[in-house]
Design a protein around this motif. Structure first.
Motif, mmCIF file in Angstrom:
data_model
loop_
_atom_site.group_PDB
_atom_site.id
_atom_site.type_symbol
_atom_site.label_atom_id
_atom_site.label_comp_id
_atom_site.label_asym_id
_atom_site.label_seq_id
_atom_site.Cartn_x
_atom_site.Cartn_y
_atom_site.Cartn_z
ATOM 1 N N GLU A 310 1.499 -0.326 -0.373
ATOM 2 C CA GLU A 310 0.097 -0.146 0.032
ATOM 3 C C GLU A 310 0.815 1.277 0.452
ATOM 4 O OE1 GLU A 310 -2.854 -0.657 -0.224
ATOM 5 O OE2 GLU A 310 -3.294 -3.002 -0.150
ATOM 6 N N HIS A 311 2.114 1.028 0.371
ATOM 7 C CA HIS A 311 3.055 2.219 0.773
ATOM 8 C C HIS A 311 3.176 2.809 -1.083
ATOM 9 C CE1 HIS A 311 6.228 4.485 1.646
ATOM 10 N NE2 HIS A 311 6.039 4.482 3.024
ATOM 11 N N ASP A 312 3.514 4.282 -1.037
ATOM 12 C CA ASP A 312 3.713 5.243 -2.173
ATOM 13 C C ASP A 312 5.214 4.508 -2.831
ATOM 14 O OD1 ASP A 312 3.993 7.576 -3.591
ATOM 15 O OD2 ASP A 312 5.685 7.671 -2.782
ATOM 16 N N VAL A 313 6.242 3.962 -1.866
ATOM 17 C CA VAL A 313 7.054 3.429 -2.680
ATOM 18 C C VAL A 313 6.786 2.168 -3.915
ATOM 19 C CG1 VAL A 313 8.059 3.944 -1.317
ATOM 20 C CG2 VAL A 313 7.823 1.729 -1.086
ATOM 21 N N THR A 314 5.590 2.204 -3.794
ATOM 22 C CA THR A 314 5.178 0.518 -4.438
ATOM 23 C C THR A 314 4.877 1.082 -5.737
ATOM 24 O OG1 THR A 314 4.690 -1.387 -3.373
ATOM 25 C CG2 THR A 314 3.652 -1.405 -4.922
ATOM 26 N N THR A 315 3.661 2.393 -5.684
ATOM 27 C CA THR A 315 3.144 2.782 -6.912
ATOM 28 C C THR A 315 4.854 3.528 -7.599
ATOM 29 O OG1 THR A 315 2.031 3.460 -5.088
ATOM 30 C CG2 THR A 315 1.835 4.805 -7.135
ATOM 31 N N GLN A 316 5.542 3.955 -7.102
ATOM 32 C CA GLN A 316 6.904 4.614 -7.324
ATOM 33 C C GLN A 316 7.809 3.432 -8.456
ATOM 34 O OE1 GLN A 316 10.038 6.087 -4.999
ATOM 35 N NE2 GLN A 316 11.628 6.394 -6.128
ATOM 36 N N THR A 317 7.381 2.557 -8.189
ATOM 37 C CA THR A 317 7.926 1.208 -8.472
ATOM 38 C C THR A 317 7.572 1.024 -9.357
ATOM 39 O OG1 THR A 317 9.029 0.103 -6.382
ATOM 40 C CG2 THR A 317 8.832 -1.468 -8.433
ATOM 41 N N LEU A 318 6.065 0.869 -10.101
ATOM 42 C CA LEU A 318 5.298 0.469 -11.268
ATOM 43 C C LEU A 318 5.573 2.052 -11.766
ATOM 44 C CD1 LEU A 318 1.911 -0.790 -9.524
ATOM 45 C CD2 LEU A 318 3.521 -1.325 -10.504
ATOM 46 N N ALA A 319 5.540 3.160 -11.260
ATOM 47 C CA ALA A 319 6.472 4.187 -12.659
ATOM 48 C C ALA A 319 7.432 3.891 -12.952
ATOM 49 C CB ALA A 319 6.084 5.599 -11.642
ATOM 50 N N GLU A 320 8.221 3.267 -12.398
ATOM 51 C CA GLU A 320 9.543 3.179 -13.124
ATOM 52 C C GLU A 320 9.692 1.816 -13.219
ATOM 53 O OE1 GLU A 320 13.128 3.454 -9.935
ATOM 54 O OE2 GLU A 320 11.969 4.182 -8.803
ATOM 55 N N ALA A 321 9.156 0.870 -13.931
ATOM 56 C CA ALA A 321 8.633 0.363 -13.916
ATOM 57 C C ALA A 321 8.214 0.538 -15.936
ATOM 58 C CB ALA A 321 7.866 -1.407 -14.304
ATOM 59 N N HIS A 322 7.571 1.309 -15.792
ATOM 60 C CA HIS A 322 5.830 2.062 -17.209
ATOM 61 C C HIS A 322 7.703 2.717 -18.004
ATOM 62 C CE1 HIS A 322 3.305 0.870 -15.756
ATOM 63 N NE2 HIS A 322 1.671 0.955 -16.576
ATOM 64 N N GLY A 323 9.012 3.319 -16.685
ATOM 65 C CA GLY A 323 9.434 4.350 -17.892
ATOM 66 C C GLY A 323 10.947 3.654 -18.358
ATOM 67 N N TRP A 324 10.561 2.193 -17.863
ATOM 68 C CA TRP A 324 12.043 1.216 -18.409
ATOM 69 C C TRP A 324 11.573 1.147 -19.944
ATOM 70 C CZ3 TRP A 324 16.627 -0.133 -18.207
ATOM 71 C CH2 TRP A 324 17.767 0.654 -16.289
ATOM 72 N N ALA A 325 10.204 0.922 -19.688
ATOM 73 C CA ALA A 325 9.319 0.474 -20.586
ATOM 74 C C ALA A 325 8.871 1.536 -21.930
ATOM 75 C CB ALA A 325 7.174 0.269 -20.718
ATOM 76 N N ARG A 326 8.645 2.550 -21.707
ATOM 77 C CA ARG A 326 8.329 3.473 -22.821
ATOM 78 C C ARG A 326 10.503 3.890 -23.409
ATOM 79 N NH1 ARG A 326 5.338 6.212 -18.750
ATOM 80 N NH2 ARG A 326 7.623 7.506 -17.482
ATOM 81 N N ASP A 327 10.645 3.512 -22.614
ATOM 82 C CA ASP A 327 12.516 3.327 -22.812
ATOM 83 C C ASP A 327 12.807 2.644 -23.928
ATOM 84 O OD1 ASP A 327 13.250 5.837 -21.414
ATOM 85 O OD2 ASP A 327 14.532 4.492 -20.232
ATOM 86 N N ALA A 328 12.304 1.306 -24.054
ATOM 87 C CA ALA A 328 12.535 0.294 -24.550
ATOM 88 C C ALA A 328 11.834 0.437 -25.623
ATOM 89 C CB ALA A 328 11.878 -0.996 -23.816
ATOM 90 N N VAL A 329 10.641 1.205 -26.060
ATOM 91 C CA VAL A 329 9.767 1.554 -27.180
ATOM 92 C C VAL A 329 11.237 2.310 -28.294
ATOM 93 C CG1 VAL A 329 7.755 3.116 -28.076
ATOM 94 C CG2 VAL A 329 7.304 1.111 -26.306
ATOM 95 N N ASP A 330 10.824 3.382 -27.136
ATOM 96 C CA ASP A 330 12.479 4.414 -27.520
ATOM 97 C C ASP A 330 13.792 3.780 -28.714
ATOM 98 O OD1 ASP A 330 10.871 6.511 -27.680
ATOM 99 O OD2 ASP A 330 12.296 6.879 -25.464
ATOM 100 N N ALA A 331 14.342 2.406 -27.912
ATOM 101 C CA ALA A 331 14.924 2.049 -28.709
ATOM 102 C C ALA A 331 14.455 1.615 -30.260
ATOM 103 C CB ALA A 331 15.638 0.638 -28.235
ATOM 104 N N LEU A 332 13.545 0.756 -30.982
ATOM 105 C CA LEU A 332 12.616 1.076 -31.582
ATOM 106 C C LEU A 332 13.189 1.645 -33.241
ATOM 107 C CD1 LEU A 332 9.570 -1.276 -30.143
ATOM 108 C CD2 LEU A 332 11.876 -2.190 -30.929
ATOM 109 N N LYS A 333 13.316 3.036 -32.914
ATOM 110 C CA LYS A 333 13.024 4.109 -34.060
ATOM 111 C C LYS A 333 13.636 3.714 -35.263
ATOM 112 C CE LYS A 333 12.408 8.517 -31.120
ATOM 113 N NZ LYS A 333 12.675 8.327 -29.306
ATOM 114 N N PRO A 334 14.595 3.269 -34.832
ATOM 115 C CA PRO A 334 15.383 2.526 -35.995
ATOM 116 C C PRO A 334 14.647 1.680 -36.897
ATOM 117 C CG PRO A 334 16.955 2.199 -34.251
ATOM 118 C CD PRO A 334 15.792 2.703 -33.710
ATOM 119 N N LEU A 335 13.808 0.292 -36.471
ATOM 120 C CA LEU A 335 12.962 -0.194 -36.726
ATOM 121 C C LEU A 335 12.062 0.365 -38.611
ATOM 122 C CD1 LEU A 335 12.108 -3.101 -35.133
ATOM 123 C CD2 LEU A 335 14.482 -2.545 -35.613
ATOM 124 N N PRO A 336 11.457 -0.247 -38.796
ATOM 125 C CA PRO A 336 10.651 -0.026 -40.218
ATOM 126 C C PRO A 336 9.793 0.376 -39.563
ATOM 127 C CG PRO A 336 11.281 -2.345 -40.547
ATOM 128 C CD PRO A 336 11.760 -2.152 -39.630
#
Ligand code: IPE
Ligand code: IPE
Ligand code: MG
Ligand code: MG
Length: 356
Positions: A310-336
């Protein structure tokens, strides 16, 4: 009532798992890709069942045990997807995806011994059924079969397998020994996730490129994508470890913490403890009642785990996971532009939305 033996199950619709049934995924090419992935996954399942046959009865039963219990097949799915940047799901791609899934399966047997985990894929873990020695040896047999299969794909595959496995093991080793005195605990932890989980997911994405004869310049972006979604995937796994719904996760809540593994929610809580007295109190409860209580499932342990959830640090961890997923998508830029890129993007989003 008809009783049937369990077969190697996977979740029913991969298209919905991947988010490929969404409205944005609606062109004929998109639907063709989704159908090809479905067929490819069936081929991987057939291939897994065919590769994991041992003449020795105890070897056969123990090594097929967790295969028969289920699994999401995230890694084969990724290999099949990136293979569509080349010739598609040709036989070598199916073989590589099979070898990678067998490597993953093997690592689960060993991981459950190390984490003293009671359940895996909704069933008692292998060492609960047969004891540590047999669970470790079953994992070793699976590693051998994965290596034999990669050997049939040639020198490049053998190197990929060896390099990946070494990183996976180093990740598990560094998680076990913890950070050095001069190391930032969070940097250390993220490196552990990239090594123990990102490495194999990245290898899956890379093998889809290599064995479908896709252009070599796509290897780097998909490897980066795989590493980053691997970290996102594992951060979600850390949050799911706190989940009160074992029927969804197939695992016992708090297994990581009970095994003494300080996952990101706890590391973030320790950070907060520098300035927040309530965080100090919760860290103390988690350390005393969960991490140093020899795997006890006491009321005090359950209550500390639910306070962390229930603590805010778990929400923070989820937000960090979403950040990593967004960075993953950024890596796909060179693909057609096209169905594969769209599907990989959706795949990254689906991974951080998962609840099992
Ligand atoms: C579990 O992986 C181990 C991790 C690296 C987090 P998965 O969540 O992919 O496990 P299965 O294959 O679906 O059981
Ligand atoms: C598993 O990590 C990583 C490997 C098997 C290499 P965890 O221990 O965090 O994963 P779960 O929660 O048991 O699946
Ligand atoms: Mg574990
Ligand atoms: Mg572990």
């Amino acid at each position: 009532m008809k009783l049937t033996a369990p077969v190697a199950r996977r979740s029913p619709s991969v298209t919905s798992q991947l988010g490929l049934s969404d409205r944005i995924f609606s062109t004929a090419a998109d639907r063709g890709l989704a159908a090809s992935i479905e067929t490819g996954l069936d081929d991987v399942t057939t291939s897994l069942l065919g590769e994991l046959v041992f003449a020795d009865e105890i070897a056969n039963v123990t090594s097929r045990y967790l295969l028969n219990a289920g699994g999401k097949r995230v890694r084969p799915m990724l290999a099949l997807l990136t293979a569509h940047l080349g010739d598609g799901t040709v036989p070598d791609v199916i073989r590589a995806a099979t070898a990678i899934e067998i490597t993953h399966l093997a690592s689960l047997y060993h991981d459950d011994v190390m984490d003293d985990a009671d359940k895996r894929r909704g069933v008692p873990s292998a060492q609960v059924v047969w004891g540590n020695s047999i669970a470790i040896l079953a994992g070793d047999l699976l590693f051998s079969r994965a290596n034999q299969l990669m050997g049939r794909l040639g020198e490049r595959a053998v190197r990929l397998q060896g390099d990946t496995f070494e990183r996976l093991v180093l990740g598990q080793l560094h998680e076990t020994v913890g950070p050095a005195d001069d190391q930032d605990p969070i940097d250390h932890y993220i490196q552990v996730l990239a090594d123990k989980t990102g490495s194999l997911i990245a290898a899956a994405a890379q093998s889809g490129i290599i064995f479908s004869n896709a252009p070599a310049e796509f290897e780097e972006p998909v490897v980066l994508f795989g590493e980053r979604i691997g970290v996102a995937f594992q951060l979600i796994d850390d949050v799911l470890d706190l989940s009160p719904q074992p029927q969804e996760t197939g695992k016992v809540p708090g297994t990581d913490l009970r095994a003494g593994v300080a996952t990101l929610p706890l590391l973030r809580l320790r950070e907060r403890a520098a300035t927040d007295a309530r965080a100090v109190d919760l860290v103390a409860r988690l350390e005393a009642d969960v991490m140093n209580s020899k795997g006890a499932t006491t009321e005090a342990a359950d209550s500390a785990i639910s306070a962390l959830r229930e603590h805010d640090v778990t929400t923070q961890t989820l937000a960090e996971a979403h950040g990593w997923a967004r960075d993953a998508v950024d890596a796909l830029k060179p693909l057609p532009q096209g169905s594969v890129k769209k599907a990989l993007t959706r795949f990254a989003e689906t991974i951080v939305e998962r609840s099992s």
